[in-house]
Design an enzyme around this catalytic site. Sequence first.
Site, mmCIF file in Angstrom:
data_model
loop_
_atom_site.group_PDB
_atom_site.id
_atom_site.type_symbol
_atom_site.label_atom_id
_atom_site.label_comp_id
_atom_site.label_asym_id
_atom_site.label_seq_id
_atom_site.Cartn_x
_atom_site.Cartn_y
_atom_site.Cartn_z
ATOM 1 N N GLU A 131 0.831 -1.204 0.000
ATOM 2 C CA GLU A 131 0.000 0.000 0.000
ATOM 3 C C GLU A 131 0.869 1.258 0.000
ATOM 4 O OE1 GLU A 131 -2.151 -3.129 2.556
ATOM 5 O OE2 GLU A 131 -0.095 -2.554 2.077
ATOM 6 N N CYS A 157 -2.156 -3.215 7.082
ATOM 7 C CA CYS A 157 -1.678 -3.106 8.457
ATOM 8 C C CYS A 157 -2.107 -1.747 9.030
ATOM 9 C CB CYS A 157 -0.161 -3.269 8.512
ATOM 10 S SG CYS A 157 0.771 -1.854 7.863
ATOM 11 N N CYS A 198 -0.491 1.290 7.330
ATOM 12 C CA CYS A 198 -1.017 1.549 5.982
ATOM 13 C C CYS A 198 -2.440 2.080 6.034
ATOM 14 C CB CYS A 198 -0.911 0.304 5.113
ATOM 15 S SG CYS A 198 0.793 0.021 4.584
#
Length: 148
Positions: free
Chosen positions: A68, A102, A105
Amino acid sequence: MSDPQAPLDAPLDAPLDALVAAAGVAMAKAYAPYSRFPVGAAILGGSGRIHAGANVENAAYPQGQCAEASAIGAMVLAGDRHIRAVVVMGGQPGDGRLCTPCGGCRQRLREFAKPDTPIHVCGPDGLRRTFTLEELLPHSFGPDNLDF
């Protein structure tokens, strides 16, 4: 391609399958020799262009970069500043587990995306689930919280 000045709530120019395909290509190019868990991401920018990225690991583990973050970097480099949709792809075909962004991100996405931005979570076999950014990062802190 759409007009770069098009409203952010305009219909998506790129169908979901184009975003999924771009994330799949990125996943195949990931550099994941340590985890052996390649991840690809594709972002539909405000311009209607698709920006992709892959995770890039490093022997000094904290120095790696998520897919990302790579896609956001590509988006910014291309001149886009708004995220209209995201696809994240990871995992093995048929395992059904979700590879969601995560925490770091999620916050990176929030910098450029609205709470209702769709985040499509895919495996190599296709779409597994769709969330909004608000569902993944409730009560988030973003640029609109600052008085600039």
